[in-house]
Motif scaffolding. Structure first.
Motif: not given
Length: 257
Positions: A138-147, A179-186, A199-208
């Motif tokens: 859900d965060v990904h779709e809001q932050a990037f505007g993509t499916d 906001s959301a993120a992931r990490m891949e480890m090989v 990060t969704v637009e309204s929460w950007r610029g706050r250090g998240i």
């Protein structure tokens, strides 16, 4: 950081010796090309190549035929130092469409500032199940505007698979995912990859975003990785530079249907 040496190490660890990025995917090596065939909903594409002007067009045509026979759209992930120097033009001539260029940024974990924390009122929640994956998507779709359908399926498969190779986290303001993120480890590699930080637009610029980078870097350090890498957009590059990441080259996805 010795940029030339680290970039050569990255090419070897993460591209030439690439491992599948999730359950059901496979990595194949043929005609001086390393490619991945993803599982259902997974990523398909060329990870690495060692081509010259005399053989590049034939190698490109071979990959186009191969993925066409599978009925898969695929991506040729081109780096700025890949040869031949006009490989991007050759891909465009073969019907590929270039996506926005990003910057490969790498940091040695011992040099990173890892003390960044989320702002007051925001907490980080580890993602371990379908409900958490839904929040990330859900965060990904809001932050990037993509499916986010493919990412949703792949992340869930990674989290529920047998190997513990992915870490995902969502930032919550109260109960609202912001906001959301992931990490891949090989396994066996020296690089952990940071992906999908948004990060969704309204929460950007706050250090998240900065806090999410630091959180994942701390996990990578605890698991014994030496470096972390990001394919950075123009928006995230300044933040990463302040944390200690250095730009090594560019990367451009070339997509072929």
């Amino acid at each position: 950081m010795d940029h030339v040496a680290v970039l050569a190490l990255f090419d070897r660890d993460m591209r030439e010796d690439a491992r599948p990025d999730g359950p059901g995917a496979r990595v194949e090596r043929v005609d001086k090309v390393v490619r991945q065939v993803g599982a259902e909903h997974g990523w398909n594409g060329v990870i690495w190549s060692d081509l010259d002007a005399s053989g590049a067009d034939a190698a490109i045509a071979g990959q186009v035929r191969y993925f066409a026979e599978l009925g898969r759209e695929f991506e040729w992930k081109l780096y700025g130092h890949d040869k031949p120097e006009n490989l991007g033009q050759r891909l465009r001539d073969a019907g590929f469409v270039a996506q926005p260029e990003e910057t490969l940024m790498i940091a040695e974990l011992g040099d990173l500032a890892l003390d960044a924390r989320p702002p007051a009122g925001v907490r980080l929640l580890p993602v371990t199940d379908r409900a958490g994956v839904d929040l990330v998507a859900d965060v990904h779709e809001q932050a990037f505007g993509t499916d986010s359908s493919r990412m949703r399926h792949q992340l869930l498969a990674q989290l529920t698979g047998d190997e513990d190779n992915v870490v995902a986290v969502v930032a919550l303001a109260g109960d609202e995912p912001v906001s959301a993120a992931r990490m891949e480890m090989v396994p066996g590699a020296r690089f952990a990859g940071l992906w999908g930080g948004g990060t969704v637009e309204s929460w950007r610029g706050r250090g998240i975003y900065r806090a999410l980078v630091a959180h994942r870097a701390r996990v990578a350090a605890d698991r014994g990785y030496r470096y972390v890498q990001v394919d950075a957009s123009s928006q995230s590059r300044p933040v990463l530079a302040r944390l200690g990441f250095q730009p090594l080259t560019t990367t451009t996805p070339y997509v072929r249907g």
